[in-house]
Scaffold this motif. Structure first.
Motif, PDB file in Angstrom:
ATOM      1  N   TRP A 131      93.211 -11.398 -72.850  1.00  0.00           N
ATOM      2  CA  TRP A 131      94.322 -10.563 -71.981  1.00  0.00           C
ATOM      3  C   TRP A 131      95.379 -11.850 -72.368  1.00  0.00           C
ATOM      4  O   TRP A 131      96.875 -12.088 -72.832  1.00  0.00           O
ATOM      5  N   SER A 132      94.785 -12.309 -70.783  1.00  0.00           N
ATOM      6  CA  SER A 132      95.992 -12.950 -70.216  1.00  0.00           C
ATOM      7  C   SER A 132      96.433 -14.100 -71.304  1.00  0.00           C
ATOM      8  O   SER A 132      97.214 -14.811 -71.013  1.00  0.00           O
ATOM      9  N   ALA A 133      95.274 -15.328 -72.159  1.00  0.00           N
ATOM     10  CA  ALA A 133      96.337 -16.700 -72.724  1.00  0.00           C
ATOM     11  C   ALA A 133      97.389 -16.103 -74.189  1.00  0.00           C
ATOM     12  O   ALA A 133      97.659 -16.321 -74.353  1.00  0.00           O
ATOM     13  N   ARG A 134      96.878 -14.926 -74.300  1.00  0.00           N
ATOM     14  CA  ARG A 134      98.268 -14.283 -75.591  1.00  0.00           C
ATOM     15  C   ARG A 134      98.953 -13.771 -74.662  1.00  0.00           C
ATOM     16  O   ARG A 134     100.201 -14.323 -75.138  1.00  0.00           O
ATOM     17  N   LEU A 135      98.926 -12.973 -73.437  1.00  0.00           N
ATOM     18  CA  LEU A 135     100.589 -13.353 -72.504  1.00  0.00           C
ATOM     19  C   LEU A 135     100.991 -15.135 -71.811  1.00  0.00           C
ATOM     20  O   LEU A 135     102.455 -14.769 -72.047  1.00  0.00           O
ATOM     21  N   GLU A 136     100.643 -15.850 -71.963  1.00  0.00           N
ATOM     22  CA  GLU A 136     100.718 -17.280 -71.456  1.00  0.00           C
ATOM     23  C   GLU A 136     101.681 -17.155 -72.819  1.00  0.00           C
ATOM     24  O   GLU A 136     102.638 -17.898 -73.077  1.00  0.00           O
ATOM     25  N   GLU A 137     100.665 -17.281 -74.398  1.00  0.00           N
ATOM     26  CA  GLU A 137     101.275 -17.900 -74.966  1.00  0.00           C
ATOM     27  C   GLU A 137     102.673 -17.095 -75.024  1.00  0.00           C
ATOM     28  O   GLU A 137     103.466 -17.649 -75.678  1.00  0.00           O
ATOM     29  N   GLU A 138     102.857 -16.133 -75.460  1.00  0.00           N
ATOM     30  CA  GLU A 138     103.944 -15.244 -75.208  1.00  0.00           C
ATOM     31  C   GLU A 138     105.081 -15.284 -74.311  1.00  0.00           C
ATOM     32  O   GLU A 138     105.997 -16.552 -74.918  1.00  0.00           O
ATOM     33  N   VAL A 139     104.351 -16.302 -72.988  1.00  0.00           N
ATOM     34  CA  VAL A 139     105.782 -17.122 -72.265  1.00  0.00           C
ATOM     35  C   VAL A 139     106.026 -17.495 -72.816  1.00  0.00           C
ATOM     36  O   VAL A 139     107.315 -18.020 -72.385  1.00  0.00           O
ATOM     37  N   LEU A 140     105.184 -18.796 -72.461  1.00  0.00           N
ATOM     38  CA  LEU A 140     105.766 -20.013 -73.454  1.00  0.00           C
ATOM     39  C   LEU A 140     106.824 -20.139 -74.411  1.00  0.00           C
ATOM     40  O   LEU A 140     107.454 -20.748 -75.357  1.00  0.00           O
ATOM     41  N   ALA A 141     106.115 -19.386 -75.943  1.00  0.00           N
ATOM     42  CA  ALA A 141     106.729 -19.142 -76.609  1.00  0.00           C
ATOM     43  C   ALA A 141     108.642 -18.031 -76.752  1.00  0.00           C
ATOM     44  O   ALA A 141     109.110 -18.818 -77.313  1.00  0.00           O
ATOM     45  N   ALA A 142     108.852 -17.874 -75.909  1.00  0.00           N
ATOM     46  CA  ALA A 142     109.774 -16.928 -75.007  1.00  0.00           C
ATOM     47  C   ALA A 142     110.953 -18.501 -75.350  1.00  0.00           C
ATOM     48  O   ALA A 142     110.991 -19.733 -74.741  1.00  0.00           O
ATOM     49  N   CYS A 161      99.306  -3.764 -66.685  1.00  0.00           N
ATOM     50  CA  CYS A 161      99.843  -3.643 -65.309  1.00  0.00           C
ATOM     51  C   CYS A 161      98.976  -4.728 -63.968  1.00  0.00           C
ATOM     52  O   CYS A 161      98.698  -5.555 -63.769  1.00  0.00           O
ATOM     53  N   ILE A 162      97.843  -4.420 -64.648  1.00  0.00           N
ATOM     54  CA  ILE A 162      96.440  -5.281 -63.816  1.00  0.00           C
ATOM     55  C   ILE A 162      96.121  -6.777 -64.434  1.00  0.00           C
ATOM     56  O   ILE A 162      96.106  -7.820 -64.023  1.00  0.00           O
ATOM     57  N   LEU A 163      96.337  -6.886 -65.953  1.00  0.00           N
ATOM     58  CA  LEU A 163      96.525  -8.027 -66.850  1.00  0.00           C
ATOM     59  C   LEU A 163      97.707  -8.899 -66.134  1.00  0.00           C
ATOM     60  O   LEU A 163      98.143  -9.855 -65.669  1.00  0.00           O
ATOM     61  N   VAL A 164      99.049  -8.294 -65.873  1.00  0.00           N
ATOM     62  CA  VAL A 164      99.780  -9.042 -64.812  1.00  0.00           C
ATOM     63  C   VAL A 164      99.762 -10.382 -64.218  1.00  0.00           C
ATOM     64  O   VAL A 164      99.708 -11.317 -63.807  1.00  0.00           O
ATOM     65  N   ALA A 165      99.126  -9.297 -63.103  1.00  0.00           N
ATOM     66  CA  ALA A 165      98.596  -9.352 -61.445  1.00  0.00           C
ATOM     67  C   ALA A 165      97.256 -10.439 -61.678  1.00  0.00           C
ATOM     68  O   ALA A 165      96.896 -11.911 -61.606  1.00  0.00           O
ATOM     69  N   ALA A 166      96.830 -10.482 -62.752  1.00  0.00           N
ATOM     70  CA  ALA A 166      95.185 -11.217 -63.081  1.00  0.00           C
ATOM     71  C   ALA A 166      96.594 -12.846 -63.369  1.00  0.00           C
ATOM     72  O   ALA A 166      96.000 -13.968 -63.275  1.00  0.00           O
ATOM     73  N   TRP A 167      96.667 -12.450 -64.625  1.00  0.00           N
ATOM     74  CA  TRP A 167      97.676 -13.875 -64.847  1.00  0.00           C
ATOM     75  C   TRP A 167      98.236 -14.326 -63.962  1.00  0.00           C
ATOM     76  O   TRP A 167      98.522 -16.003 -64.368  1.00  0.00           O
TER      77      TRP A 167
END
Length: 180
Positions: free
Chosen positions: A46-57, A70-76
């Protein structure tokens, strides 16, 4: 100033059609971060997917998370080198993944990352959330350096809560973005 990209981060099992996140996607055009596995979420995936989306923005991003999101945001945020791209985070109804029953249902997410977030954040929680006590939500907000908003009774602030398009939540998001 460039309009931010709003990234929706649903929790475990995704957000159904009646969930305010799905309504915001339809009404406001916010972008859902699709995970590869909604039923057995792995924190690293899940963290890797979020990283991909942030980088693609192509513009700054605003994270709008619900429950496990929410827990994902803190971990990422504790591990990413790209947090500077995040303008703010709206963290709604964080789940208490350190609670024994939830830890067994969704393994691998405890302990919850409690590091201060490197961007502005607002935690919104109800007093009667079955997945996290108000006290635990307040503790997470404090540890993350986030403001806290108590909605009173409202359950898990999901589709079952009957929030519809949840204009109050959108107003809180807009206020968070004005606080710069």
């Amino acid at each position: 100033m460039t309009s931010p990209a709003i990234l929706l981060l649903p929790g475990w099992q995704n957000s159904d059609a009646s969930h305010w996140q799905s309504r915001w996607q339809a009404v406001h055009g916010d972008r859902r971060v699709e995970q590869h596995e909604w039923m057995r979420p792995l924190r690293g995936d899940w963290s890797a997917r979020l990283e991909e989306e942030v980088l693609a923005a192509t513009s700054p991003v605003v994270l709008v998370a619900h429950s496990l999101g929410c827990i994902l945001v803190a971990a990422w945020a504790a591990h990413s080198r790209n947090t500077r791209k995040v303008r703010a985070a709206l963290l709604v109804a964080p789940g208490d993944l350190e609670r024994e029953d939830l830890r067994q249902m969704i393994p691998g997410w405890a302990p919850i990352t409690r590091q201060r977030l490197p961007f502005r954040a607002l935690v919104i929680a109800a007093t009667d959330d079955p997945y996290c006590s108000a006290e635990r939500s307040r503790d997470m907000a404090r540890d993350w350096g986030a403001r806290y908003h108590d909605t009173g009774p409202g359950g898990h602030l999901n589709g079952e809560s009957g929030l519809g398009d949840w204009p109050e939540g959108r107003q809180l998001l807009n206020e968070l973005l004005k606080d710069e």
